[in-house]
Design a protein around this motif. Structure first.
Motif, PDB file in Angstrom:
ATOM      1  N   ASP A 166     -12.143  13.519   1.316  1.00  0.00           N
ATOM      2  CA  ASP A 166     -11.147  12.593   0.769  1.00  0.00           C
ATOM      3  C   ASP A 166     -11.880  11.313   0.377  1.00  0.00           C
ATOM      4  OD1 ASP A 166      -9.127  10.708   0.323  1.00  0.00           O
ATOM      5  OD2 ASP A 166      -7.813  11.554   1.857  1.00  0.00           O
ATOM      6  N   ALA A 167     -12.170  11.173  -0.906  1.00  0.00           N
ATOM      7  CA  ALA A 167     -12.959  10.035  -1.371  1.00  0.00           C
ATOM      8  C   ALA A 167     -12.229   8.715  -1.161  1.00  0.00           C
ATOM      9  CB  ALA A 167     -13.313  10.210  -2.847  1.00  0.00           C
ATOM     10  N   GLU A 168     -10.905   8.711  -1.333  1.00  0.00           N
ATOM     11  CA  GLU A 168     -10.143   7.463  -1.158  1.00  0.00           C
ATOM     12  C   GLU A 168     -10.124   7.037   0.312  1.00  0.00           C
ATOM     13  OE1 GLU A 168      -6.809   7.758  -4.666  1.00  0.00           O
ATOM     14  OE2 GLU A 168      -6.470   8.894  -2.825  1.00  0.00           O
ATOM     15  N   ASN A 169      -9.993   8.002   1.195  1.00  0.00           N
ATOM     16  CA  ASN A 169      -9.924   7.710   2.626  1.00  0.00           C
ATOM     17  C   ASN A 169     -11.307   7.617   3.252  1.00  0.00           C
ATOM     18  OD1 ASN A 169      -8.065   7.352   4.886  1.00  0.00           O
ATOM     19  ND2 ASN A 169      -8.913   9.266   5.688  1.00  0.00           N
ATOM     20  N   ALA A 170     -12.357   7.944   2.494  1.00  0.00           N
ATOM     21  CA  ALA A 170     -13.739   7.976   3.008  1.00  0.00           C
ATOM     22  C   ALA A 170     -13.812   8.815   4.281  1.00  0.00           C
ATOM     23  CB  ALA A 170     -14.273   6.571   3.243  1.00  0.00           C
ATOM     24  N   SER A 171     -13.358  10.068   4.185  1.00  0.00           N
ATOM     25  CA  SER A 171     -13.346  10.959   5.339  1.00  0.00           C
ATOM     26  C   SER A 171     -13.534  12.397   4.870  1.00  0.00           C
ATOM     27  CB  SER A 171     -12.040  10.825   6.120  1.00  0.00           C
ATOM     28  OG  SER A 171     -10.938  11.288   5.346  1.00  0.00           O
ATOM     29  N   CYS A 172     -13.805  13.268   5.840  1.00  0.00           N
ATOM     30  CA  CYS A 172     -13.957  14.680   5.521  1.00  0.00           C
ATOM     31  C   CYS A 172     -13.430  15.508   6.683  1.00  0.00           C
ATOM     32  CB  CYS A 172     -15.422  15.029   5.230  1.00  0.00           C
ATOM     33  SG  CYS A 172     -16.553  14.656   6.592  1.00  0.00           S
ATOM     34  N   LEU A 173     -13.222  16.797   6.431  1.00  0.00           N
ATOM     35  CA  LEU A 173     -12.790  17.747   7.455  1.00  0.00           C
ATOM     36  C   LEU A 173     -13.736  18.930   7.377  1.00  0.00           C
ATOM     37  CD1 LEU A 173     -10.611  18.482   9.586  1.00  0.00           C
ATOM     38  CD2 LEU A 173      -9.359  19.638   7.744  1.00  0.00           C
ATOM     39  N   LEU A 174     -14.337  19.300   8.525  1.00  0.00           N
ATOM     40  CA  LEU A 174     -15.454  20.234   8.532  1.00  0.00           C
ATOM     41  C   LEU A 174     -15.271  21.344   9.554  1.00  0.00           C
ATOM     42  CD1 LEU A 174     -18.264  17.524   8.731  1.00  0.00           C
ATOM     43  CD2 LEU A 174     -17.388  18.572   6.644  1.00  0.00           C
TER      44      LEU A 174
END
Length: 609
Positions: free
Chosen positions: A174-182
């Motif tokens: 999520d580029a807007e939230n500066a996060s990822c799910l892995l």
């Protein structure tokens, strides 16, 4: 002089989830060739005991029946019996059958089999299978927890659940939230390369070597070096298979999203409503984390630097200067303080190039060779990085330079002041979120090199740092090892990380390394300093030092373990937490059992050896 042997190149990331990105292909091949060319051990050796090693209290017939059932669940191609010769491999091609950097004998901590689930439902099925047959299971993400036990199960004969091979998807960035799910099999290399492919203005925070699991490192509370360097502190949202096989989401993930989707806040806010439970799933054996959210750092300008100090005795004064700079957040990252012997080790040259003796390199010899290297004849080197706009960085560097000028002879150098092969340029990469391989160069120090980490937490105060440092120096001299310390420094505490590098072909060196580890744990704990993370063979010893209130913490941990895992199937003994089924039955290692194992006595109660 005959040419150095050449080995097959490491796998690429494009062909193997755990491989190297193309940008590191040549560097990886050079690193592998250097290290393996110093190997005197055979690539593999015949095993001396019955194979596969059976789980405790399980007969061969029962094991065969259980393995037949798990093959039906996963498919035969996703179940491997550990009955072949054990191969230690190399960093990118490490085993999942045992600890490649074995401290005891190679066969002491082995799995009976390895299973490869492809999704969360299959993980749940494996856990239910283990409960049915009372077979201990030991989950790994990618197994690159080197220096702390690697892929080895604490209970020999356990079935390793290798989550990385088939569960290695980046589920979302999520580029807007500066996060990822892995998923567990996503390495720092893989996450970095995907962000670059998408051309997103985001950084990851990577440890010194980038082949490990992002999820696995965070769950084990590993650290990196940007402002996001506390990895567990920057995770957000877990999905966990409990020892019952049930599925749990923590934090905001417990709130259902619209029309069955994930809710939009799962990677935005760490707690939720009620008790914050994420912490009990770090460094524990309470569940198998199958998905994790992680915060990413927005891209920014940065400037790395180093500061040298001329005298060994400057050490406590350096720490005193660091503390207010870190507390006031002048220091931009989690900096490192290293001894100058690491200037020799990070050249990738063997110890024998500098000193012919088997004893620790004398201080005079270190001075002599350091004088020929770019930073010169110094004793301590501080590596830092500043972040933000260029004007702010310039102002910060001046504050830092002025503060350290209180120590006579301190000298600041920037990357442009040093040749391109100097270690500082590697720190530039790591401290701007670019995973690399350079830290493997230490392992050329001795033949057949392996390493064992001793990692106590020390307050960022000169007097505390001196106490721990003097214990470590004295015991390294006693057991004949070169001291290679790295201090990861924050405003209130330092991770004082000691890298014990030993020849795993030498039973004598392994015995001395184990004794050194045991005495450092005991002596620092007696002064009030405990490890934050340790090798699986020393987990019981470290856990026993946290004994305040008649071992209240361990009694609490055991209460949770017995409630969640009544059959004691999930990673028994991990981080010193034993389920009721194993507790008090001779599995704990609290004395010289590791050294004794090197005499062929094995790990575990005599009845199961």
């Amino acid at each position: 002089m005959p040419p150095a042997p050449s080995f097959p190149p490491p796998p690429s990331l494009s062909s193997n989830y755990s491989g190297l990105p193309d940008r590191l292909a040549d560097i990886g091949s050079e690193s592998k060739n250097r290290l393996l060319s110093r190997r005197t051990l055979p690539e593999s050796a015949p095993r001396q005991h019955d194979v596969p090693r059976l789980p405790p209290d399980i007969s061969r017939a029962e094991f065969n029946q259980a393995i037949g059932e798990v093959k039906e669940i996963l498919g035969s191609e996703n179940v491997a019996i550990n009955d072949r010769p054990l191969v230690d491999g190399w960093y990118i091609e490490h085993p999942n059958t045992h600890d490649a950097y074995h401290v005891a004998l190679q066969e002491d901590l082995v799995s009976s089999a390895v299973v490869y689930p492809g999704n969360v439902e299959e993980v749940q099925s494996i856990v239910r299978w283990a409960n049915k047959h009372l077979i201990p299971i030991y989950p790994i993400s990618m197994g690159r927890n080197i220096g702390y036990g690697g892929t080895a199960p604490r209970v020999p004969g356990s079935v390793v659940i290798d989550l990385g091979k088939r569960m290695n998807r980046i589920l979302n960035i999520d580029a807007e939230n500066a996060s990822c799910l892995l998923e567990p099999g996503v390495s720092y290399f893989a996450l970095y390369e995907e962000i670059q492919r998408r051309q997103l203005p985001l950084w990851i925070d990577t440890p010194d070597v980038g082949g490990g699991s992002v999820l696995g490192n965070a769950i084990d509370r590993g650290v990196g070096y940007t402002p996001y360097g506390d990895h567990f502190a920057n995770h957000c949202g877990l999905e966990i298979v409990l020892p019952s096989g049930e599925l749990l989401r923590t934090g905001m993930g417990a709130l259902p999203g619209k029309e069955g989707d994930d809710n939009p806040t799962w990677q935005s806010f760490q707690p939720a409503y009620g008790p914050y439970s994420d912490g009990i799933f770090s460094q524990s054996n309470y569940g198998i984390v199958v998905r994790m959210g992680m915060w990413l750092m927005p891209e920014t300008s940065h400037q790395s630097y180093l500061i040298t100090f001329p005298r060994d005795e400057d050490f406590p004064d350096i720490v005193e200067v660091i503390r207010p700079l870190a507390q006031q957040r002048v220091l931009g990252n989690i900096p490192q303080l290293r001894h100058v012997i690491q200037e020799l080790a990070t050249t990738a040259r063997p110890k024998s190039d500098f000193y012919a003796g088997k004893d620790p390199v004398p201080r005079s010899v270190i001075h002599e060779h350091a004088a020929t290297l770019p930073v010169g004849d110094v004793s301590w080197v501080f590596y830092g990085t500043q972040y933000g706009d260029p004007a702010g960085i310039t102002a910060q560097l001046e504050i830092i330079r002025t503060a350290f000028s209180k120590i006579a002879g301190a000298k600041m150098l920037l990357p442009d002041d040093l040749p391109p092969e100097h270690y500082l340029h590697s720190r530039v990469s790591v401290c701007s979120g670019v995973p690399i391989l350079r830290e493997l160069d230490w392992l050329n120090w001795v033949p057949n090199a392996a390493h064992l980490f001793f990692s106590p937490i020390v307050p960022t105060r000169g007097r505390d740092a001196r106490i721990v440092h003097e214990i470590v120096v004295r015991l390294h001299a006693k057991y004949g090892f070169d001291l290679l310390p790295t201090l990861c420094v924050a405003g209130r505490e330092m991770h004082y990380i000691v890298n014990i590098v030993y020849d795993r072909a030498s039973v004598d060196e392994k015995r001395r390394a184990a004794a050194l580890m045991r005495e450092m744990i005991a002596e620092t704990a007696a002064e009030g300093y405990g490890e934050y993370r340790t090798h699986i063979l020393f987990a019981d010893m470290v856990a026993s030092t946290y004994s305040w209130g008649s071992n209240a913490l361990m009694r609490f941990n055991e209460t949770i373990k017995d409630a969640l895992d009544p059959n004691g199937i999930l990673a028994p003994g991990r981080n010193g937490i034993w389920p009721r089924r194993f507790r008090g039955k001779g599995w704990e290692i609290l004395g010289t059992e590791v050294e004794d194992a090197l005499d062929g006595k094995g790990i575990g109660p005599k009845s199961v050896q």
